[in-house]
Design an enzyme around this catalytic site. Structure first.
Site, PDB file in Angstrom:
ATOM      1  N   LYS A 139       8.900 -39.183   9.845  1.00 31.40           N
ATOM      2  CA  LYS A 139       8.132 -39.339   8.835  1.00 31.40           C
ATOM      3  C   LYS A 139       7.550 -40.805   8.421  1.00 31.40           C
ATOM      4  O   LYS A 139       8.433 -41.607   8.897  1.00 31.40           O
ATOM      5  CB  LYS A 139       8.415 -38.674   7.546  1.00 31.40           C
ATOM      6  N   ASP A 179      -1.150 -37.502   6.680  1.00 31.27           N
ATOM      7  CA  ASP A 179      -0.435 -36.645   5.306  1.00 31.27           C
ATOM      8  C   ASP A 179      -1.313 -37.367   4.102  1.00 31.27           C
ATOM      9  O   ASP A 179      -2.509 -37.573   4.414  1.00 31.27           O
ATOM     10  CB  ASP A 179       1.022 -37.030   5.395  1.00 31.27           C
TER      11      ASP A 179
HETATM   12  P1  NDP Z   1      -4.657 -35.152   0.920  1.00 29.04           P
HETATM   13  O1  NDP Z   1      -4.305 -36.598   0.552  1.00 29.04           O
HETATM   14  O2  NDP Z   1      -5.508 -34.437   1.679  1.00 29.04           O
HETATM   15  O3  NDP Z   1      -4.548 -34.293  -0.690  1.00 29.04           O
HETATM   16  C1  NDP Z   1      -3.721 -34.309  -1.402  1.00 29.04           C
HETATM   17  C2  NDP Z   1      -4.012 -33.715  -2.846  1.00 29.04           C
HETATM   18  O4  NDP Z   1      -2.895 -33.621  -3.558  1.00 29.04           O
HETATM   19  C3  NDP Z   1      -5.095 -34.233  -3.644  1.00 29.04           C
HETATM   20  O5  NDP Z   1      -5.876 -33.252  -4.416  1.00 29.04           O
HETATM   21  C4  NDP Z   1      -4.549 -35.093  -4.586  1.00 29.04           C
HETATM   22  O6  NDP Z   1      -5.203 -35.404  -5.682  1.00 29.04           O
HETATM   23  C5  NDP Z   1      -3.307 -34.258  -4.917  1.00 29.04           C
HETATM   24  N1  NDP Z   1      -1.907 -34.952  -5.174  1.00 29.04           N
HETATM   25  C6  NDP Z   1      -1.583 -35.893  -4.519  1.00 29.04           C
HETATM   26  N2  NDP Z   1      -0.407 -36.536  -5.342  1.00 29.04           N
HETATM   27  C7  NDP Z   1      -0.381 -35.755  -6.460  1.00 29.04           C
HETATM   28  C8  NDP Z   1       0.425 -35.889  -7.517  1.00 29.04           C
HETATM   29  N3  NDP Z   1       1.421 -36.935  -7.553  1.00 29.04           N
HETATM   30  N4  NDP Z   1       0.288 -34.916  -8.559  1.00 29.04           N
HETATM   31  C9  NDP Z   1      -0.714 -34.294  -8.332  1.00 29.04           C
HETATM   32  N5  NDP Z   1      -1.681 -34.150  -7.357  1.00 29.04           N
HETATM   33  C10 NDP Z   1      -1.510 -34.799  -6.412  1.00 29.04           C
HETATM   34  O7  NDP Z   1      -3.231 -34.620   1.456  1.00 29.04           O
HETATM   35  P2  NDP Z   1      -2.847 -33.331   2.268  1.00 29.04           P
HETATM   36  O8  NDP Z   1      -3.844 -32.120   1.696  1.00 29.04           O
HETATM   37  O9  NDP Z   1      -2.949 -33.558   3.500  1.00 29.04           O
HETATM   38  O10 NDP Z   1      -1.402 -32.928   1.811  1.00 29.04           O
HETATM   39  C11 NDP Z   1      -0.781 -32.053   0.796  1.00 29.04           C
HETATM   40  C12 NDP Z   1       0.340 -31.728   0.750  1.00 29.04           C
HETATM   41  O11 NDP Z   1       0.761 -30.859   2.151  1.00 29.04           O
HETATM   42  C13 NDP Z   1       1.589 -32.863   0.985  1.00 29.04           C
HETATM   43  O12 NDP Z   1       2.689 -32.391   0.463  1.00 29.04           O
HETATM   44  C14 NDP Z   1       1.749 -33.054   2.463  1.00 29.04           C
HETATM   45  O13 NDP Z   1       2.941 -33.573   2.725  1.00 29.04           O
HETATM   46  C15 NDP Z   1       1.622 -31.519   2.884  1.00 29.04           C
HETATM   47  N6  NDP Z   1       1.354 -31.341   4.354  1.00 29.04           N
HETATM   48  C16 NDP Z   1       0.122 -31.816   4.725  1.00 29.04           C
HETATM   49  C17 NDP Z   1      -0.068 -31.480   6.484  1.00 29.04           C
HETATM   50  C18 NDP Z   1      -1.432 -31.952   6.762  1.00 29.04           C
HETATM   51  O14 NDP Z   1      -1.578 -31.492   8.141  1.00 29.04           O
HETATM   52  N7  NDP Z   1      -2.198 -32.695   6.132  1.00 29.04           N
HETATM   53  C19 NDP Z   1       0.976 -30.892   7.092  1.00 29.04           C
HETATM   54  C20 NDP Z   1       1.951 -30.434   6.416  1.00 29.04           C
HETATM   55  C21 NDP Z   1       2.122 -30.604   5.200  1.00 29.04           C
HETATM   56  P3  NDP Z   1      -5.721 -36.836  -5.965  1.00 29.04           P
HETATM   57  O15 NDP Z   1      -6.946 -36.986  -5.154  1.00 29.04           O
HETATM   58  O16 NDP Z   1      -6.203 -36.842  -7.555  1.00 29.04           O
HETATM   59  O17 NDP Z   1      -4.646 -37.774  -5.588  1.00 29.04           O
END
Ligand code: NDP
Length: 462
Positions: A139, A179
């Site tokens: 990571k 991510d």
């Molecule tokens: P994105 O950046 O596309 O979206 C993240 C989302 O989560 C946004 O809506 C963001 O809101 C919100 N968010 C981020 N940080 C916080 C916080 N501290 N408190 C509340 N809301 C928060 O990321 P992903 O969708 O790619 O990833 C989301 C999760 O899924 C993560 O845990 C990631 O590790 C996991 N994941 C992702 C994969 C992938 O293929 N993308 C694969 C496997 C797991 P805002 O815009 O306001 O920050």
């Protein structure tokens, strides 16, 4: 949300396990998220470790599993649009390469630190093992905040980040992906800089690429779709299904959007989604096209949903429980970030009648929240298994890059469905073999660990 749960002393029946957990806690005192992940995984391995205690101890197997093979940290200098010099910190944790090249995403978020990188890298080892594809665990990322930055600032940052990272990666060495904060735009800039420095079109060095230069169809959708395939299997195994059930989803990023899309296709009703400021509640069902436009095109706040659907409500986050988890639903899909559901959130959700939780994010529930769900007969699909569809499809992207060929959307999606169905079957089997009923959290950890332990044993003391 990065506050972790309490980390009390371990209390398993295995002296060896307790000793490794205690030593890991003493060695990494300032890494609460990493310790949380280690404690959650190792404690659940108790029945396996009790069976093989002497063997694992002689091989120092658990001590090696919790120690990254390598951690790289580096300076990332870049110039903002006002000509001002800025500096961020970059990371790559190459945690365990036993099963294949290190594989895991890059996160750009101001909260990124070594503890978060290590917890994510550690989780990735197990997740990748569950896919049954040849990928190790890693990571990386940076404390860079992409919010509010121009495209040019993002490009300059990505170019500087890759100028250092390229020394440590390669299609047979370490293959990063996206991510939080790293999507197709960032992967494009990172790939361009890698190609320029190496003077080599090494398509398999990054995944999540654009479709016009080596990306895979269905990669964008894979984590969210995969989550729902896993949920479909888990619910069916327990006499439930998605159809007609209400769903709340935290986040409105990549995972959240495509989990919502697939849940809708199975007849579920998604009534709430969120971002880090608050959530929208639409009792008639969220209009996903509007969310996609707001988040994928305009990069706007979710509150703006009300400009399009004035009958919906917006609830600002305040207090320990994020607003989205105060809404009544049958199925809860945390798809934002770690430690989003604490014990208080879990209690509120159980009170509101939740039947199942599917972790789209990595470690979105604290250990106490998971225990509370399980005690109250709420099914939990653990992130390591349930969100593995993203990395699995990344491995399929690598496969297509190696063949210099590509599969259709349906071909990739079918393979993804098959992989997720198999992950659930393996998880369920491990839980049953070890007498853990429908504790799929422990089942997934055990199924993954047994694969990794076997391969580490074969490869000797390295
Ligand atoms: P994105 O950046 O596309 O979206 C993240 C989302 O989560 C946004 O809506 C963001 O809101 C919100 N968010 C981020 N940080 C916080 C916080 N501290 N408190 C509340 N809301 C928060 O990321 P992903 O969708 O790619 O990833 C989301 C999760 O899924 C993560 O845990 C990631 O590790 C996991 N994941 C992702 C994969 C992938 O293929 N993308 C694969 C496997 C797991 P805002 O815009 O306001 O920050």
């Amino acid at each position: 949300m990065n506050s972790s749960c309490t980390l009390d002393s371990p209390q398993t029946k295995s002296e060896y396990l307790n000793d490794v957990i205690s030593k890991t806690m003493a060695k990494n005192p300032n890494e609460p998220e990493f310790l949380q992940a280690v404690k959650e995984v190792l404690s659940s391995l108790e029945p396996v470790v009790l069976k093989h205690e002497t063997e694992y101890k002689d091989l120092a197997l658990l001590e090696r599993v919790v120690e990254p093979e390598r951690i790289i940290t580096f300076r990332v200098p870049w110039i903002d649009d006002n000509g001002k010099a800025r500096v961020n910190r970059g990371f790559r944790v190459q945690f365990n390469g036993t099963l294949g090249p290190y594989k895991g995403g890059l996160r750009f978020h101001p909260t990124v630190n070594q503890s978060i990188m290590k917890f994510l890298g550690f989780e990735q080892i197990f997740k990748n093992a569950l896919t049954c594809l040849p990928i190790g665990g890693g990571k990386g990322g940076s404390d860079f905040d992409p919010k509010g930055k121009s495209d040019n600032e993002i490009m300059r940052f990505c170019q500087s980040f890759m100028t250092e990272l390229q020394k440590h990666i390669g299609q047979d060495v370490d293959v990063p992906a996206g991510d939080i904060g790293v999507g197709a735009r960032e992967i494009g800039f990172l790939f361009g800089q890698y190609r320029r420095i190496k003077n080599n079109y090494e398509a398999g060095v990054l995944t999540g690429k654009g479709l016009d230069y080596g990306g895979s169809l269905a990669r964008k959708e894979a984590t969210g779709y995969g989550l729902i395939y896993f949920m479909r299997e888990m619910l069916a195994a327990n006499g439930l299904n998605l159809s007609g059930n209400t769903v709340i989803i935290s986040g409105s990023g990549n995972v959240a959007i495509y989990a919502a899309e697939k849940a809708l296709s199975y007849g579920a009703k998604v009534v709430a989604m969120s971002d880090s400021n608050g959530c929208i509640y639409d009792k008639d069902g969220i209009k996903l096209d509007i969310i996609k436009e707001l988040k994928e095109v305009k990069r706007a706040r979710i509150k703006e949903y009300l400009n399009h659907c004035p009958n919906a409500e917006y609830k600002e986050n305040n207090g320990e429980i994020p607003a989205v988890y105060t809404i009544k639903a049958d199925i809860v899909l945390p798809c934002a970030t770690q430690n989003d559901i604490t014990l208080a959130g879990a209690k509120a959700l159980v009170e509101n009648g939740a039947k199942a939780v599917g972790e789209g994010a990595n470690m979105p529930c604290t250990n106490e929240a998971i225990e509370y769900f399980l005690k109250n007969n709420v099914l939990v699909a653990p992130g390591k298994a349930a969100n593995a569809g993203g990395v699995a499809t990344s491995a399929l992207e690598m496969c297509q890059n190696s063949m210099r060929y590509f599969w259709s959307f349906d071909e990739v999606d079918k393979k993804l469905d098959g992989i997720m169905t198999n992950i659930f079957a393996e998880t369920k089997k491990a839980a049953e073999v070890y007498g853990l009923g429908n504790n799929y959290v422990a089942g997934a950890n055990i199924a993954a660990f047994r694969k990794i332990a076997k391969a580490m044993k074969s490869q000797g003391l390295i």
